[in-house]
Design a protein around this motif. Structure first.
Motif, PDB file in Angstrom:
ATOM      1  N   ILE A  41       2.971  -1.248   4.918  1.00 22.80           N
ATOM      2  CA  ILE A  41       4.026  -0.241   4.791  1.00 22.80           C
ATOM      3  C   ILE A  41       5.327  -0.981   4.521  1.00 22.80           C
ATOM      4  CG2 ILE A  41       5.292   1.628   5.916  1.00 22.80           C
ATOM      5  CD1 ILE A  41       2.839   2.119   7.660  1.00 22.80           C
ATOM      6  N   LEU A  42       5.923  -0.717   3.373  1.00 18.62           N
ATOM      7  CA  LEU A  42       7.186  -1.351   2.982  1.00 18.62           C
ATOM      8  C   LEU A  42       8.302  -0.324   3.100  1.00 18.62           C
ATOM      9  CD1 LEU A  42       8.811  -3.699   1.738  1.00 18.62           C
ATOM     10  CD2 LEU A  42       8.158  -2.835  -0.531  1.00 18.62           C
ATOM     11  N   LEU A  43       9.258  -0.583   3.989  1.00 19.54           N
ATOM     12  CA  LEU A  43      10.393   0.318   4.217  1.00 19.54           C
ATOM     13  C   LEU A  43      11.589  -0.220   3.441  1.00 19.54           C
ATOM     14  CD1 LEU A  43      10.001   0.777   8.087  1.00 19.54           C
ATOM     15  CD2 LEU A  43       9.068   2.229   6.264  1.00 19.54           C
ATOM     16  N   ALA A  91       0.821  -1.211   0.000  1.00 21.34           N
ATOM     17  CA  ALA A  91       0.000   0.000   0.000  1.00 21.34           C
ATOM     18  C   ALA A  91       0.856   1.261   0.000  1.00 21.34           C
ATOM     19  CB  ALA A  91      -0.944  -0.012   1.202  1.00 21.34           C
ATOM     20  N   LEU A  92       1.898   1.294   0.846  1.00 22.40           N
ATOM     21  CA  LEU A  92       2.727   2.493   0.982  1.00 22.40           C
ATOM     22  C   LEU A  92       4.188   2.062   0.988  1.00 22.40           C
ATOM     23  CD1 LEU A  92       2.557   5.581   1.378  1.00 22.40           C
ATOM     24  CD2 LEU A  92       2.615   5.171   3.845  1.00 22.40           C
ATOM     25  N   ILE A  93       4.950   2.591   0.046  1.00 24.46           N
ATOM     26  CA  ILE A  93       6.367   2.232  -0.094  1.00 24.46           C
ATOM     27  C   ILE A  93       7.196   3.456   0.268  1.00 24.46           C
ATOM     28  CG2 ILE A  93       8.152   1.427  -1.678  1.00 24.46           C
ATOM     29  CD1 ILE A  93       5.829   0.240  -3.382  1.00 24.46           C
ATOM     30  N   VAL A  94       8.087   3.289   1.273  1.00 16.20           N
ATOM     31  CA  VAL A  94       8.886   4.405   1.766  1.00 16.20           C
ATOM     32  C   VAL A  94      10.336   4.181   1.347  1.00 16.20           C
ATOM     33  CG1 VAL A  94       9.603   5.718   3.793  1.00 16.20           C
ATOM     34  CG2 VAL A  94       7.321   4.686   3.717  1.00 16.20           C
ATOM     35  N   GLU A  95      10.895   5.182   0.636  1.00 13.52           N
ATOM     36  CA  GLU A  95      12.263   5.071   0.138  1.00 13.52           C
ATOM     37  C   GLU A  95      13.152   6.200   0.641  1.00 13.52           C
ATOM     38  OE1 GLU A  95      12.470   3.765  -4.108  1.00 13.52           O
ATOM     39  OE2 GLU A  95      10.318   4.257  -4.073  1.00 13.52           O
ATOM     40  N   ALA A  96      12.629   7.037   1.529  1.00 14.82           N
ATOM     41  CA  ALA A  96      13.381   8.190   2.035  1.00 14.82           C
ATOM     42  C   ALA A  96      13.525   8.094   3.548  1.00 14.82           C
ATOM     43  CB  ALA A  96      12.677   9.494   1.662  1.00 14.82           C
ATOM     44  N   ALA A  97      14.541   8.801   4.075  1.00 17.19           N
ATOM     45  CA  ALA A  97      14.759   8.847   5.517  1.00 17.19           C
ATOM     46  C   ALA A  97      13.872   9.918   6.164  1.00 17.19           C
ATOM     47  CB  ALA A  97      16.226   9.149   5.803  1.00 17.19           C
ATOM     48  N   LYS A  98      13.700   9.797   7.476  1.00 17.99           N
ATOM     49  CA  LYS A  98      13.017  10.795   8.297  1.00 17.99           C
ATOM     50  C   LYS A  98      11.597  11.074   7.808  1.00 17.99           C
ATOM     51  CE  LYS A  98      17.339  12.981   9.729  1.00 17.99           C
ATOM     52  NZ  LYS A  98      18.143  14.222   9.793  1.00 17.99           N
ATOM     53  N   VAL A  99      10.911  10.011   7.447  1.00 18.55           N
ATOM     54  CA  VAL A  99       9.501  10.109   7.057  1.00 18.55           C
ATOM     55  C   VAL A  99       8.642   9.808   8.277  1.00 18.55           C
ATOM     56  CG1 VAL A  99       7.689   9.055   5.645  1.00 18.55           C
ATOM     57  CG2 VAL A  99       9.938   9.519   4.650  1.00 18.55           C
ATOM     58  N   THR A 100       7.531  10.552   8.422  1.00 19.24           N
ATOM     59  CA  THR A 100       6.548  10.269   9.459  1.00 19.24           C
ATOM     60  C   THR A 100       5.239   9.859   8.798  1.00 19.24           C
ATOM     61  OG1 THR A 100       7.523  11.806  11.053  1.00 19.24           O
ATOM     62  CG2 THR A 100       5.212  11.217  11.378  1.00 19.24           C
ATOM     63  N   ILE A 101       4.675   8.736   9.258  1.00 22.18           N
ATOM     64  CA  ILE A 101       3.386   8.244   8.762  1.00 22.18           C
ATOM     65  C   ILE A 101       2.453   8.164   9.966  1.00 22.18           C
ATOM     66  CG2 ILE A 101       2.185   6.358   7.605  1.00 22.18           C
ATOM     67  CD1 ILE A 101       5.006   5.592   6.457  1.00 22.18           C
ATOM     68  N   GLU A 102       1.397   8.929   9.939  1.00 15.98           N
ATOM     69  CA  GLU A 102       0.586   9.092  11.151  1.00 15.98           C
ATOM     70  C   GLU A 102      -0.907   9.098  10.835  1.00 15.98           C
ATOM     71  OE1 GLU A 102      -0.045  12.376  14.782  1.00 15.98           O
ATOM     72  OE2 GLU A 102       1.297  12.809  13.096  1.00 15.98           O
TER      73      GLU A 102
END
Length: 429
Positions: A108-110, A79-90
C-alpha cells in the motif's frame, strides 16, 4: 455487462446532501471500473477472487474485501496506490508487489494528500515495503499482518511500515515478520505505537529525527535490535518487551529528553561478539545520548546489561533491575557517574553488601565495574589473565576496601529488593 456486474446494489443515505453507493465487484475489470467511477463516500466490496495488477484510489472511499479477496501486483510496482484523504482499506489480502526500494514499491503506497487513512485487518505478503507513506497526516494502521521474505538479506528487504514526514500516525495491534524494520519513522512527530509484535527482522521500531512519540506494550522477538531511538527527542518508551535479540534491546543514539520506563529486556546475545570488541549483545546501549530518564526497566540474562559510550554520561538511571548479565555494566570513560536519584538506586543481582537498618537500601556503595574490567576492555589481549588467581585476588582486595575512584559507575543507594512495575494498557506522561 460490466456495469451489471459492477452494480449489485446501492445503499442510499443522505450525507451532506450526497448519495453513497455500495458496489460489489467480482473481477479485475469491474474493480478497475469501480475505482474509476467511485465518488466520495462510496463503498467498494471485493468478492472472493484474485484481482491482478496495480490499482489506484483517487476518491475518499471504503475498500473492503470479503474473505479471500486478493490483490496480486504480479511482482511489479505497488499493489494499491492511495492518493485521496479519508480512505479506508479493510480485510484485503495483498501480495506479490515489486521489490524496488528506490521506486518505493509497496503493498500500500500512500501518496501526499492521503491524510486520515485507515488501514485495518489486511494481510500483506511481499518483498518491498509493506505500507509506505510520505508527507501525510494522521494515518491509522491497525491489526494488519505484514510479512516479507526471510530468504532475502535483511538490509535488502523493505520495511514493514515506513513513514516519512508524517504527523500523528497511529500504529496498533499489527504483526510484522521477515521485513527490514518493523516500523521505520523518519521526521515524524506525535506517533503512537502499541501492542505490535515484531519477529525475525532488523529493528522492531526505528526512530530517526522524530519528536514527541510514544510506544507501549510492543513485543520484539528474535530480532537484531528491539527499539532504536536515533537523533530524536521526547520519546516515551514504556512497558515494551524484547527477548532473543542479537545486538541490543534498546538503543539511545544521539537521543535527548526521552523517558525509558518499565521495559523488559532479556536474552540479548551475539554468539560471535565479545565485550572487549564491543559487538556483544547489550540490554540497553547508550551512545552519545543526553538528558534521558531510564527507570523501572529490567535488563537481564544478556551479554551486557547496560553499555555506555561516547558522551552518554548525562542521563539519569534509577530503579532498574540489572540481573544475571555476563557483564552487568560496560563504561569506559573519564567521568564518575552516580546512578541513583532521590535516595533510590538500582537492583543489582551481584550486589554483596548488607542492609543493617532494614530500609531496603544497601549500606555499601555499589560499583559494578572495577579497574581490572576497564583494563581488559582497553586491552582485549589481557583477557587470558581474567580468571587467574592473582586477578581474582586483586578484585577481592579492591572490593573489600572500596577505594576512592575518579571514574566509573557508582550506585550509592543500591536496592535490596525489586518491586515489579505495574503493567498497564497505557501510561500517559
Amino acid at each position: 455487462m460490466k456495469l451489471r456486474r459492477l452494480f449489485i446494489g446501492l445503499l442510499c443515505f443522505a450525507s451532506c446532501g450526497s448519495w453513497a453507493a455500495l458496489i460489489r465487484v467480482t473481477d479485475t475489470d469491474s474493480l478497475t471500473l469501480a475505482l474509476g467511477k467511485a465518488q466520495d463516500g462510496d463503498t467498494i466490496v471485493l468478492a472472493t477472487a484474485v484481482y491482478s495488477g496495480s490499482f489506484s484510489v483517487t476518491q475518499s472511499i471504503h475498500l473492503k474485501g470479503e474473505a479471500g479477496a486478493t490483490l496480486d501486483a504480479q511482482r511489479h510496482g505497488s499493489a494499491l496506490i492511495v492518493e485521496a484523504a479519508k480512505v479506508t482499506i479493510e480485510g484485503l489480502n495483498i501480495r506479490h508487489w515489486g521489490r524496488d526500494l528506490y521506486y518505493r514499491d509497496a503493498g500500500i503506497l500512500l501518496k501526499q494528500g492521503a491524510d486520515n487513512v485507515l488501514i485495518t485487518a489486511n494481510r500483506l505478503e511481499g518483498e518491498g515495503f509493506g505500507i509506505y507513506g510520505e508527507h501525510i497526516d494522521a494515518p491509522e494502521i491497525l491489526a494488519n499482518s505484514i510479512s516479507g521474505n526471510g530468504a532475502i538479506y535483511v538490509l535488502d528487504r523493505g520495511d514493514g511500515i515506513y513513514l516519512k514526514h508524517v504527523t500523528a500516525p497511529q500504529i496498533h495491534n499489527n504483526q510484522l515478520i521477515f521485513v527490514r524494520d518493523g516500523v521505520y519513522l523518519e521526521s515524524v512527530n506525535h506517533s503512537r505505537i502499541s501492542e505490535n509484535q515484531f519477529t525475525k527482522l532488523q529493528y522492531g521500531i526505528h526512530y530517526m529525527y522524530t519528536q514527541t512519540d510514544e510506544a507501549w506494550q510492543n513485543q520484539a522477538i528474535a530480532v537484531d535490535g528491539g527499539y532504536a531511538l536515533m537523533s530524536s527527542t521526547d520519546i516515551y518508551l514504556h512497558h515494551n518487551r524484547v527477548t532473543q535479540a542479537r545486538d541490543f534491546g534498546i538503543l539511545l543514539n544521539i537521543t535527548e529528553s526521552c523517558h525509558v520506563q518499565a521495559n523488559s529486556i532479556s536474552n540479548i546475545h551475539n554468539p560471535k561478539g565479545t565485550v572487549e570488541l564491543g559487538n556483544e549483545g547489550k540490554g540497553i546501549f547508550i551512545y552519545a545520548a543526553q538528558n534521558n530518564r531510564i527507570e523501572d526497566n529490567e535488563f537481564g540474562h544478556s551479554d551486557t546489561g547496560i553499555s555506555m559510550a561516547m558522551g552518554g554520561e548525562k542521563n539519569r538511571l534509577w530503579r532498574n533491575r540489572i540481573v544475571e548479565n555476563q557483564t552487568q555494566v560496560k563504561y569506559v570513560g573519564d567521568a564518575q557517574l552516580e546512578w541513583s536519584y532521590q535516595g533510590q538506586g538500582n537492583y543489582w543481582s551481584q550486589y554483596q553488601g548488607w542492609d543493617l537498618d532494614s530500609d531496603g537500601i544497601g549500606d555499601l556503595v555499589h560499583r559494578p565495574n572495577d579497574s581490572l574490567d576497564k583494563l581488559f576492555w582497553l586491552y582485549p589481549e589481557a583477557k587470558l589473565l581474567m580468571e587467574s588467581p592473582v586477578v581474582l585476588l586483586l578484585r577481592w582486595v579492591e572490593r573489600q576496601f572500596q577505594p576512592q575512584v575518579t571514574s566509573g559507575i557508582s550506585d550509592s543507594f543500591p536496592l535490596m529488593h525489586w518491586d515489579e512495575p505495574v503493567q498497564v494498557d497505557r501510561v500517559s506522561r
